[in-house]
Design a protein around this motif. Structure first.
Motif, short mmCIF file in Angstrom:
data_model
loop_
_atom_site.label_atom_id
_atom_site.label_comp_id
_atom_site.label_asym_id
_atom_site.label_seq_id
_atom_site.Cartn_x
_atom_site.Cartn_y
_atom_site.Cartn_z
N GLY A 24 52.01 -29.31 -74.39
CA GLY A 24 52.39 -28.27 -75.35
C GLY A 24 52.31 -26.82 -74.94
O GLY A 24 53.11 -26.33 -74.15
N GLN A 25 51.32 -26.11 -75.48
CA GLN A 25 51.27 -24.65 -75.37
C GLN A 25 50.90 -24.16 -73.98
O GLN A 25 51.01 -22.97 -73.72
N ILE A 26 50.42 -25.05 -73.13
CA ILE A 26 49.81 -24.54 -71.91
C ILE A 26 50.81 -24.24 -70.80
O ILE A 26 50.45 -23.73 -69.78
N ASN A 27 52.09 -24.54 -71.06
CA ASN A 27 53.06 -24.33 -69.98
C ASN A 27 53.00 -22.97 -69.33
O ASN A 27 52.86 -22.85 -68.13
N ASP A 28 53.12 -21.91 -70.14
CA ASP A 28 53.17 -20.56 -69.57
C ASP A 28 51.89 -20.25 -68.80
O ASP A 28 51.93 -19.78 -67.67
N GLY A 29 50.76 -20.54 -69.42
CA GLY A 29 49.47 -20.26 -68.79
C GLY A 29 49.33 -20.98 -67.47
O GLY A 29 48.93 -20.40 -66.46
N ILE A 30 49.67 -22.27 -67.49
CA ILE A 30 49.55 -23.08 -66.28
C ILE A 30 50.51 -22.57 -65.21
O ILE A 30 50.16 -22.45 -64.04
N MET A 31 51.73 -22.23 -65.62
CA MET A 31 52.71 -21.73 -64.65
C MET A 31 52.18 -20.47 -63.97
O MET A 31 52.28 -20.31 -62.76
N GLU A 32 51.62 -19.58 -64.77
CA GLU A 32 51.10 -18.32 -64.21
C GLU A 32 49.95 -18.62 -63.25
O GLU A 32 49.87 -18.05 -62.16
N ARG A 33 49.06 -19.52 -63.67
CA ARG A 33 47.90 -19.85 -62.83
C ARG A 33 48.35 -20.43 -61.48
O ARG A 33 47.81 -20.08 -60.43
N LEU A 34 49.36 -21.31 -61.54
CA LEU A 34 49.86 -21.93 -60.31
C LEU A 34 50.44 -20.87 -59.39
O LEU A 34 50.23 -20.89 -58.18
N LYS A 35 51.21 -19.94 -59.96
CA LYS A 35 51.86 -18.93 -59.12
C LYS A 35 50.85 -17.99 -58.48
O LYS A 35 51.05 -17.55 -57.35
N ILE A 36 49.76 -17.71 -59.19
CA ILE A 36 48.72 -16.84 -58.62
C ILE A 36 47.97 -17.60 -57.51
O ILE A 36 47.74 -17.08 -56.43
N ALA A 37 47.67 -18.88 -57.79
CA ALA A 37 46.89 -19.67 -56.82
C ALA A 37 47.72 -20.01 -55.58
O ALA A 37 47.20 -20.04 -54.48
N LEU A 38 49.00 -20.30 -55.79
CA LEU A 38 49.86 -20.70 -54.66
C LEU A 38 51.12 -19.84 -54.64
O LEU A 38 52.21 -20.30 -54.98
N PRO A 39 50.98 -18.58 -54.23
CA PRO A 39 52.12 -17.66 -54.29
C PRO A 39 53.31 -18.13 -53.47
O PRO A 39 54.45 -17.82 -53.78
N SER A 40 53.05 -18.95 -52.42
CA SER A 40 54.17 -19.39 -51.57
C SER A 40 54.77 -20.72 -52.07
O SER A 40 55.66 -21.27 -51.44
N ALA A 41 54.26 -21.24 -53.18
CA ALA A 41 54.70 -22.57 -53.61
C ALA A 41 56.18 -22.60 -53.98
O ALA A 41 56.72 -21.67 -54.58
N VAL A 42 56.81 -23.71 -53.60
CA VAL A 42 58.17 -24.00 -54.03
C VAL A 42 58.04 -24.84 -55.30
O VAL A 42 57.33 -25.85 -55.30
N LEU A 43 58.70 -24.41 -56.37
CA LEU A 43 58.55 -25.11 -57.65
C LEU A 43 59.84 -25.82 -58.03
O LEU A 43 60.91 -25.21 -58.09
N ARG A 44 59.70 -27.12 -58.29
CA ARG A 44 60.85 -27.89 -58.75
C ARG A 44 60.48 -28.48 -60.10
O ARG A 44 59.33 -28.81 -60.37
N THR A 45 61.46 -28.61 -60.99
CA THR A 45 61.17 -29.30 -62.25
C THR A 45 62.40 -30.03 -62.75
O THR A 45 63.50 -29.82 -62.24
#
Length: 451
Positions: free
Chosen positions: A277-298
């Protein structure tokens, strides 16, 4: 005993299914059967079917009907066999056997029984089997890449999904077993291992009492394989520990395949994925900060029953905001036997198609932008094939997973199945284009950047 019959396998469906195909091939070869890729000359054709959504079933049925018309003896395995065993035996007199998703390891026994004149139905109602590193396997992917199954089945019950019904509950392999297979693959020259299961972030929960993905990644970090890629990582399972393991383990690619399905809490609730549910935005931000070079697929599903224009708008804005590298969009497929099949407010097909097109159009410039950022860089590329058209080579960089993402078209010389440095010269929304850098060019390239 006369000559053993020859057997061809026609493979449909996902990479989980591909591993089953590879184990069946391995077992048959080990038992002395002639395995031929040419269905014309084979005595039997095993069709490893998919039953995930309507379109996949149509493809499976089309293959079965064509083989039946060619008077082939057909062994039906995989998800559709599990799903429609009785109907298949009734409708296709050419079908000599149906084999369930948890029974493919009995394939040699099934063929022997068929040879004795039996019509075989070998289907475990609630599959519990999972192959390990001791199960023979004959790889069918390009030489540089292999799929490695860490678990099978799924404990979630998403409203649209028939898979748990077809493949059973989650069962994981031990870390030791997975590492042993990774070492075997490394010794065969594999350069990229793709970890798969129905939900990789839940790996180990059933045998260790808690998810052990971080430990698994660290253990695989000790195996001599340049690239380890994960598929199907739920954002909620990407805990700080897992993120740390990705950061610390040099050969784990920062490639996150997040099967989000939607962004709106109401639709996620209707999909029976409220935990997302609600955690999408928060989790997305956390992932991008933790792994700035990450390639994201969905992947997203549009047209789930009850999806309003407002829900869809939410998804468009979410996609625009998070700028995924790769997005797959599926229209909802109502599957009999799933809760979503009977939901009210089913969306008309043309509305679904329109939404799919709209979302993909929105994504295209984002993907183009992301690929554009690679231009001028030197990237590692796993060379997979020679392009018969233009004489160049085709491979993938760490940004791209096989089948689902783009490719890198490469000029120059390189051996198939090796990783080489490529200077990226141009890009479009899907693919990259570049030139192999050999060692003397490399030094001049370095000099020009240093000078």
């Amino acid at each position: 005993m006369g000559e053993k019959p020859t057997i061809a396998i026609s493979h449909l469906g996902c990479e989980k299914n591909r591993i089953d195909t590879e184990h069946m091939l391995g077992l048959l070869v080990n038992a002395g059967y002639g395995v031929d890729s040419n269905e014309e000359v084979a005595d039997y054709v095993i069709v490893n079917t998919c039953s995930f959504i309507e379109a996949a079933r149509q493809e499976s049925v089309k293959t079965l009907v064509e083989l039946a018309e060619a008077k082939k003896k057909i062994v039906i395995t995989g998800c559709m066999a599990q799903h429609f065993q009785e109907q298949l035996l009734e409708e296709l007199p050419e079908a000599v056997a149906v084999v369930g998703t948890g029974d493919y390891h009995k394939i040699v026994d099934v063929i022997e029984r068929v040879e004795q004149g039996e019509r075989v139905k070998e289907i475990t109602a609630e599959p519990t089997y999972i192959a390990d590193e001791t199960t023979p396997r004959y790889r069918t992917t390009t030489e540089g890449v292999a799929y490695l199954r860490v678990a099978e089945g799924c404990d979630y019950r998403c409203a649209f999904c028939i898979i748990p019904h077809l493949r059973g509950n989650q069962r994981s392999r031990t870390i030791e077993s997975i590492v042993a297979e990774a070492q075997q693959l490394a010794s065969q020259g594999v350069k990229e291992i793709i970890l798969i299961s129905q939900i990789t972030t839940n790996y180990g929960l059933d045998i260790y009492g808690k998810p052990k993905l971080a430990e698994l990644l660290r253990a695989l970090g000790k195996v001599d394989i340049p690239w380890i890629r994960m598929h199907y990582a739920y954002p909620t399972g990407l805990t700080p520990d897992v993120i740390a393991a990705i950061q610390e383990t040099a050969n784990v690619l920062p490639y996150l395949d997040l099967p989000l399905q939607h962004s709106h809490p109401e639709i996620l609730r209707a999909m029976n994925r409220p935990w997302q549910g609600q955690i999408n935005d928060g989790i997305m931000e956390r992932l991008k900060i933790a792994l700035p070079s990450a390639v994201l697929r969905t992947t997203f599903i549009v047209g789930f029953p009850g999806e309003t224009q407002e829900h869809f708008q939410h998804l468009l804005e979410f996609t625009q905001r998070h700028k995924f590298d790769h997005v797959g969009v599926f229209t909802f497929s109502p599957e009999e036997g799933t809760p979503a099949y009977n939901l009210p407010n089913q969306i008309p097909a043309e509305v679904m198609t329109e939404r799919r097109n709209q979302l993909m159009e929105l994504q295209q410039p984002i993907s183009f932008q992301k690929n554009q950022q690679e231009v001028g860089k030197m990237v590692d590329v796993l060379i997979e094939q020679e392009n018969p058209e233009g004489g160049e080579l085709i491979g993938r960089s760490g940004r791209f997973s096989p089948e689902v993402d783009g490719q890198v078209y490469v000029k120059g010389e390189a051996r198939l199945g090796t990783i080489v440095k490529v200077a990226i010269q141009s890009a479009d929304a899907y693919d990259l284009y570049g030139q192999v850098i050999n060692s003397d060019r490399l030094s001049s390239h370095l000099l020009s950047t240093v000078a």
